[in-house]
Every structure is written in structure tokens, then in C-alpha cells.
Design an enzyme around this catalytic site. Structure first.
Site, short mmCIF file in Angstrom:
data_model
loop_
_atom_site.label_atom_id
_atom_site.label_comp_id
_atom_site.label_asym_id
_atom_site.label_seq_id
_atom_site.Cartn_x
_atom_site.Cartn_y
_atom_site.Cartn_z
N TYR A 149 108.76 -31.65 81.02
CA TYR A 149 109.97 -31.13 81.68
C TYR A 149 109.61 -30.00 82.64
O TYR A 149 110.04 -29.97 83.80
CB TYR A 149 110.95 -30.63 80.61
CG TYR A 149 112.05 -29.74 81.14
CD1 TYR A 149 113.14 -30.29 81.81
CD2 TYR A 149 112.00 -28.36 80.98
CE1 TYR A 149 114.14 -29.47 82.31
CE2 TYR A 149 113.01 -27.54 81.46
CZ TYR A 149 114.07 -28.10 82.14
OH TYR A 149 115.06 -27.29 82.63
C1 UGA Z 1 116.24 -24.11 77.42
C2 UGA Z 1 116.89 -25.32 78.10
O1 UGA Z 1 117.13 -26.34 77.17
C3 UGA Z 1 116.05 -25.85 79.22
O2 UGA Z 1 116.78 -26.87 79.91
C4 UGA Z 1 115.74 -24.71 80.14
O3 UGA Z 1 115.03 -25.12 81.23
C5 UGA Z 1 114.98 -23.66 79.36
O4 UGA Z 1 115.85 -23.16 78.34
C6 UGA Z 1 114.53 -22.52 80.21
O5 UGA Z 1 114.60 -21.38 79.82
O6 UGA Z 1 114.02 -22.77 81.27
P1 UGA Z 1 114.76 -23.80 75.29
O7 UGA Z 1 114.19 -22.44 75.52
O8 UGA Z 1 113.93 -24.76 74.51
O9 UGA Z 1 115.11 -24.52 76.66
O10 UGA Z 1 116.19 -23.57 74.62
P2 UGA Z 1 116.82 -23.93 73.21
O11 UGA Z 1 116.99 -25.39 73.04
O12 UGA Z 1 118.03 -23.10 73.08
O13 UGA Z 1 115.70 -23.48 72.16
C7 UGA Z 1 115.39 -22.13 71.94
C8 UGA Z 1 114.40 -22.02 70.80
O14 UGA Z 1 115.03 -22.50 69.61
C9 UGA Z 1 113.13 -22.83 70.95
O15 UGA Z 1 112.05 -22.09 70.45
C10 UGA Z 1 113.35 -24.04 70.06
O16 UGA Z 1 112.18 -24.57 69.51
C11 UGA Z 1 114.22 -23.47 68.98
N1 UGA Z 1 115.11 -24.45 68.35
C12 UGA Z 1 115.94 -25.22 69.08
C13 UGA Z 1 115.10 -24.58 66.97
O17 UGA Z 1 114.32 -23.92 66.26
N2 UGA Z 1 115.95 -25.47 66.39
C14 UGA Z 1 116.80 -26.23 67.12
O18 UGA Z 1 117.57 -27.02 66.52
C15 UGA Z 1 116.80 -26.10 68.50
#
Ligand code: UGA
Length: 324
Positions: A149
Site C-alpha cells: 500500500y
Molecule cells: C491508517 C489507514 O488505514 C491508512 O489508509 C493510512 O494511509 C495510514 O493510516 C496512514 O497513516 O498513512 P494504520 O496506521 O494501519 O493505517 O491505521 P489503523 O488501521 O487505525 O491501525 C492503527 C494501529 O492499530 C496499527 O498498529 C494496527 O496494527 C493496529 N490495529 C488495527 C490493531 O491492533 N487491531 C485492529 O483491529 C486494527
């Protein structure tokens, strides 16, 4: 002013469209309702904007649609459409990321080559940094994504930049850092955590919960995006981060206090593609955009929890809960 918002039915795009309308602009929203999550949710996101007389909506796919009429006379294009989600971007899913992030952006840029556009704002991502060498991470850090991504978001950002250099398209990129708030995408962490809490299910945590994110409240992200369209910053890239880095464990503790529901956790293996930490240096945005994040994590989480409960209780069946 006429603004075009691609991805207008999405989480950030719908908030941005409403803010532009409230500021008195004419807004054309474009979206093609990819099936990443339910169309009904995206239609709900659009409800407020659709009720505004200065809003029009075009269901168009940037890759193969004729965009001429939709882009006609646009002063600013906010390009937020794309295939989001860090963790599902492996394997066969990668084709969607290439198509909807890279090819769609290239097609849009081709359309804009001959236009008299005043500004294109590209919605980039903190995921371009991967596991950054230093925190807070500055825009000048070498981008080294750790997810497919992130590779596609970086490629699209580079495309915008080279259309600026070669064809004079007045593009600016903003790199969002894990945006949250009402209407957050159902696959994102807070949306999933709130659904689990409300359902009395354990919250699934990837890894030990000590990973950090610079969570950014959606109205702050929108404000920075609009400032990127109106400041004298063509060709530049800006981090838009919420102002502090916190661990997921801290988020869960705060959410427990706000919701008054005891958090039960289920620890899962760390997810491939997830950087361990993200953290934004926002000095450049402060200096050049006059932008400052205003909403604290506690306040933002409180608003998202309130929204989640309102929306959930307004639904009649579990099949149409807000995070499905
Ligand atoms: C998010 C967005 O989904 C992306 O589209 C975006 O580009 C990105 O932010 C960005 O900052 O650029 P992400 O940081 O993975 O990506 O956001 P979340 O899905 O909210 O996850 C945050 C954290 O929580 C991650 O460490 C993930 O591993 C964790 N997480 C997520 C969990 O532990 N459990 C879950 O059920 C979901």
C-alpha cells in the site's frame, strides 16, 4: 470557487466536502463506490453534502471515465480517492492498489494537464515512511514503505510531483497520519475497537500494543488539507499529524475510561506491512500552512465513541450497524 473532491463518499472526503460547502464553495464530489466496504455506509457519509444545493455528485471511476465535464472550471481538485488499508495490500489484492492508487492518479493528472487549475491537493500517507529512522519524522526523510500500500501511495505522490515539474500542474501533497473520528473506515483500529466494545467482544490487537501511531482527528486533517490548497506551497509535501504519538495500549486505556466498558483483549501476531511506529514532524505545516492540530486524542476519541453509539442505536438490525 469550484472544488472537486475525489473519494467524496469516503471517510475524509465526506468531511472535507462538508467543510468546503460550509465555507461557501461549489463542490463536485466524485466516487466510484469500490467494494472495500459497504456502499450503504458511503451513501450515509454523503447524506449531509447531498442535502446542500451547492453540491453535485458524479459516480465515476477515475481510471476509465471521461472526467471532462466533472472537472470543467475546477479551481481546486482534492484527490482523496484510492484504495486504502495497509494490511490487506499483499497478494492478489495488490492489483486494486496499483489500479486505484497509481493508475487512477495518473489518469487524473493527464486530464488536468491542459486545465487552468489553481491547485491539486494529493492525499498521501504516513505509510510512505515505513519504519522511519528518526522520530518525529520529517518530510525530507528517505521514504521506505514497508507495505505494498505504502509503495503505491508513494508512487502516486511522485506522479503528482513529476506532473508539476513537467506540465506545471500546481500540486501539493499532504501525508495523513492515521486519521480517526466519526465515519472512520470500518477496517481501521478505532472503528474495530468500538464495535468490539459495544458487542462485548475482545479487542484484537496486532502485536504487543506498544506500537505507536500519531493519530490525527479528522477535522484537523481537513483543515490542513484546505490550507494546502490555499497557501503558496506548490510542489511541496506536508505531514499532517495529530500532534502526539501514543501506544495502542494507551488508546485502549483512554477508550476504557471514556466508554466505561472494561476492555478485554486478544493478542494476535503483528501484521506484515505495519510499521512499528509513526510520528510526524509538523514544523513544516506549522510554518508554511499556519496549521496546528487542535483536537486531543481524548476529545477525538470521545467524539468518535459518541458518534458510534448514536449511529449504532439509530440502526434497526445488526446487519446495518455503522462499522459493518
Ligand atoms: C491508517 C489507514 O488505514 C491508512 O489508509 C493510512 O494511509 C495510514 O493510516 C496512514 O497513516 O498513512 P494504520 O496506521 O494501519 O493505517 O491505521 P489503523 O488501521 O487505525 O491501525 C492503527 C494501529 O492499530 C496499527 O498498529 C494496527 O496494527 C493496529 N490495529 C488495527 C490493531 O491492533 N487491531 C485492529 O483491529 C486494527
Amino acid at each position: 470557487m469550484k472544488a472537486v473532491v475525489t473519494g467524496a463518499a469516503g471517510f475524509i472526503g465526506s468531511h472535507l466536502s462538508e467543510r468546503l460547502l460550509a465555507d461557501g464553495h461549489d463542490v463536485v464530489g466524485i466516487d466510484c463506490f469500490t467494494d472495500y466496504y459497504r456502499r450503504a455506509r458511503k451513501e450515509q457519509n454523503l447524506e449531509v453534502a447531498r442535502s446542500h444545493r451547492n453540491f453535485s455528485f458524479e459516480e465515476l471511476d477515475l481510471v476509465d471515465a471521461d472526467l471532462t465535464a466533472a472537472l470543467e472550471g475546477a479551481d481546486v481538485v482534492y484527490h482523496l480517492a484510492g484504495q486504502p488499508g495497509v494490511r490487506p495490500s499483499w497478494g492478489h489484492q495488490f492489483d486494486h492498489y496499483v489500479r486505484d492508487n497509481i493508475i487512477a492518479t495518473q489518469r487524473l493528472l493527464e486530464h488536468l494537464k491542459e486545465s487552468s487549475l489553481k491547485r491539486l491537493v494529493f492525499a498521501g500517507s504516513s505509510s510512505v515512511y515505513g519504519d522511519a529512522e528518526a522520530f518525529p519524522t520529517r518530510e525530507s526523510a528517505l521514504p521506505r514503505p514497508v507495505s505494498p500500500y505504502g509503495v503505491t501511495k508513494l508512487a502516486a505522490e511522485h506522479l503528482a510531483n513529476l506532473y508539476t515539474r513537467n506540465f506545471g500542474i500546481p500540486a501539493v501533497s499532504v501525508r495523513y497520519f492515521t486519521v480517526y473520528g466519526p465515519r472512520q473506515r470500518p477496517d481501521m483500529a478505532f472503528a474495530r475497537f468500538m464495535r468490539a466494545l459495544a458487542d462485548g467482544e475482545p479487542i484484537e490487537i496486532y502485536g504487543d500494543g506498544e506500537q505507536t501511531r500519531e493519530f490525527t482527528y479528522v477535522s484537523d486533517a481537513v483543515e490542513g488539507t484546505i490550507k494546502a490548497a490555499t497557501s503558496d506551497v506548490v510542489g511541496m509535501v506536508f505531514n499532517l499529524g495529530g500532534g502526539s504519538r501514543v501506544t495502542l495500549n494507551k488508546v485502549l486505556a483512554t477508550l476504557e475510561e471514556i466508554s466505561k466498558v472494561e476492555v478485554r483483549r486478544q493478542q494476535l501476531p503483528s501484521a506484515p506491512g505495519d510499521p512499528r511506529h509513526t510520528g510526524a514532524s509538523i514544523n513544516l505545516a506549522r510554518e508554511r500552512l499556519g496549521w496546528e492540530p487542535r483536537v486531543s486524542l481524548r476529545d477525538g476519541l470521545t467524539k468518535q465513541w459518541g458518534w458510534y453509539q448514536d449511529t449504532r442505536s439509530g440502526m434497526s438490525s445488526s446487519a446495518s450497524r455503522p462499522n459493518d
